[in-house]
Design an enzyme around this catalytic site. Structure first.
Site, PDB file in Angstrom:
ATOM      1  CD1 TRP A 325      59.167  87.002  58.149  1.00 12.84           C
ATOM      2  CD2 TRP A 325      58.065  86.653  59.950  1.00 12.84           C
ATOM      3  NE1 TRP A 325      60.009  87.256  59.189  1.00 12.84           N
ATOM      4  CE2 TRP A 325      59.204  87.000  60.441  1.00 12.84           C
ATOM      5  CE3 TRP A 325      57.265  86.153  61.178  1.00 12.84           C
ATOM      6  CZ2 TRP A 325      59.485  87.399  61.735  1.00 12.84           C
ATOM      7  CZ3 TRP A 325      57.342  86.442  62.266  1.00 12.84           C
ATOM      8  CH2 TRP A 325      58.842  87.029  62.852  1.00 12.84           C
ATOM      9  CG  HIS A 326      54.433  83.769  61.932  1.00 14.35           C
ATOM     10  ND1 HIS A 326      53.831  84.975  61.146  1.00 14.35           N
ATOM     11  CD2 HIS A 326      54.519  84.506  63.279  1.00 14.35           C
ATOM     12  CE1 HIS A 326      53.643  85.942  62.058  1.00 14.35           C
ATOM     13  NE2 HIS A 326      53.791  85.814  63.097  1.00 14.35           N
ATOM     14  N   GLY A 327      56.659  80.319  59.909  1.00 15.23           N
ATOM     15  CA  GLY A 327      57.179  79.139  59.935  1.00 15.23           C
ATOM     16  C   GLY A 327      56.774  78.319  58.422  1.00 15.23           C
ATOM     17  CG  PHE A 477      58.136  82.127  64.448  1.00 18.35           C
ATOM     18  CD1 PHE A 477      57.786  80.786  63.963  1.00 18.35           C
ATOM     19  CD2 PHE A 477      57.240  82.522  65.245  1.00 18.35           C
ATOM     20  CE1 PHE A 477      56.737  80.173  64.469  1.00 18.35           C
ATOM     21  CE2 PHE A 477      56.022  81.976  65.863  1.00 18.35           C
ATOM     22  CZ  PHE A 477      55.711  80.489  65.378  1.00 18.35           C
TER      23      PHE A 477
END
Length: 477
Positions: A325-327, A477
């Site tokens: 999800w963060h990248g 993000f």
């Protein structure tokens, strides 16, 4: 428009004055102003993506009503999966398409097959992960009949686009935020005062702690091959404080400015670096995201109700998805995998719910164990942060290898920076203040409040004027 910019210093007071003195007739006028302000705030990044935000808002608003009105289960499922599919489709296209296309091409090249993938030449819409998750949780809650659909488009639009949380959270729930926007807010001087104090403390964490640490962390990570063990250890610690000061500082500013408008947002940080184990750390770090994945992914997968292997599977899924999800980079996946490994012993020993009480330290022997566990958890977290910060997994591995194999612990002067010892002292003072604040509702409170405010403001003005790091980390993000 950044929270720590001069433009925002003009924008926020202007919206505040209009909100309480011009658009204060009823909740509809209040909400309309906040929506317009939010759309202007978002368009300052890139006005073209404003249409994506509006479309996402209308999509979930309309599908939510259709799900509630549908009498047949097949119809409810159709509208539910239509919303989920389009939302995740947009997120995948803008955030992950190029990553998967490039990764597939590299894999084919490993088999001796040359491919030229088609890549999208677009920038990532700021905040897309956050407002997408707002809409997803809303639609999911309607489908499972936890909440009723919202028929007032103005109220729902504000829930999705409210500017304090629009680009970097916290990730709000309809059950918490919608009831607040559906009633007229009355000015509360005490709440506004608390909001200003919280904003100042958040700005202090961003400008004084995060941005100062960023200068040294960047210098060390960019030149890790020439650094000795002590410098690499300090680099990991500096980044740990950079990302904490940056993100928790943003959250404090978001919560504080929201209080100016009479709206309470979810608490997103609860002094995570004082955690006694990794499970407690994830109950204290980015709380709105951790609880989102718990409620909408972990529990639907079976949570902790199944056998041991199901618990292990669900734990790894939740951490890997959280990392991704963060990248769109394998470093984030590796970071999530490492945290899953950290969590595994607690899960096997059934001790992941042990530290639910407040942290108490006194003169007993048990306090030594508590402090040791806090230091160990912080050290493990710093090691995982290396993967989060590194440009590639190879860089992260080499960074850690040099950290443990170099063996030199002498003070190493960074050629492009000074004040190394002063920064260490600053961080010790910051930890001391955070420790004393851990049981307080308001960070700047109690005795000598005026002096505390003056010191915060002086430090912000002194260091913020020359700061080169205006952007918040989680905006990407």
């Amino acid at each position: 428009m950044f929270f720590n910019s001069f433009a925002f210093a003009i924008f926020l007071p202007l919206v505040f004055v209009l909100y309480w003195f011009v658009f204060n007739k009823n909740k509809t006028t209040q909400n309309t102003l906040l929506i317009l302000a939010s759309y202007y705030f978002y368009s300052c990044w890139d006005w073209r993506f404003l249409f994506l935000l509006v479309f996402s808002t209308f999509l979930d608003y309309y599908t939510g009503i259709r799900i509630e009105k549908s009498k047949k289960e097949s119809s409810r499922k159709f509208w539910f999966w239509l919303s989920i599919g389009i939302n995740l489709g947009f997120l995948a296209m803008f955030k992950y398409y190029n990553f998967f296309a490039s990764s597939f091409a590299e894999m084919m090249q490993g088999f001796g097959l040359k491919t030229s993938p088609f890549l999208l030449d677009v920038v990532l819409p700021v905040g897309i992960s956050f407002y997408t998750f707002h809409g997803l949780s809303y639609v999911i809650d309607i489908y499972y009949k936890r909440i009723k659909a919202e028929y007032n488009f103005v109220d729902y639009s504000l829930f999705v686009s409210y500017f304090p949380l629009l680009v970097a959270g916290p990730i709000e729930r309809a059950t918490h935020l919608l009831p607040q926007v559906k009633v007229k807010r009355e000015f509360d001087f005490q709440k506004a005062k608390e909001g200003i104090h919280q904003m100042l403390w958040g700005l202090f964490k961003k400008v004084v702690i995060a941005d100062t640490c960023a200068t040294y962390a960047n210098a060390i990570f960019d030149n890790y091959s020439t650094m000795n063990s002590l410098s690499l250890i300090l680099g990991a610690i500096y980044f740990a404080f950079q990302i904490y000061g940056d993100f928790s500082g943003y959250s404090d500013m978001a919560l504080g400015m929201s209080k100016l408008f009479g709206i309470d947002l979810l608490k997103n940080f609860n002094y995570p670096y004082f955690s006694r184990d990794i499970a407690e750390f994830w109950r204290r770090w980015h709380i709105s995201l951790s609880s989102w994945f718990r409620d909408y992914l972990y529990i639907p997968l079976g949570g902790s109700k199944g056998g041991l292997w199901m618990k292990i599977r669900n734990t790894f899924i939740i951490f890997l998805v959280s990392g991704f999800w963060h990248g769109a980079n394998w470093t984030y996946v590796a970071w999530g995998f490492i945290n899953a490994l950290y969590f595994l012993p607690l899960l096997l020993r059934k001790s992941n719910r042990n530290n639910l009480d407040d942290i108490v330290v006194d003169k007993s022997w048990d306090s030594i164990k508590v402090l040791a566990n806090i230091l160990l958890t912080f050290a493990l977290t710093c090691l995982a942060w290396v993967f989060f910060r590194a440009k590639s997994i190879t860089d992260a591995i080499l960074y850690l290898r040099n950290m443990f194999s170099n063996g030199h612990f002498t003070s190493q002067y960074l050629s492009n920076e000074r004040y190394n010892y002063e920064l260490v002292i600053l961080l010790f003072l910051f930890v001391f203040v955070e420790w004393n604040n851990r049981t307080k509702v308001e960070p700047i409170s109690g005795k000598y409040q005026t002096i505390k405010l003056a010191l915060c403001l002086a430090a912000i003005l002194a260091l913020g004027t020359y700061s080169d790091y205006k952007e918040f980390i989680y905006f990407q993000f």
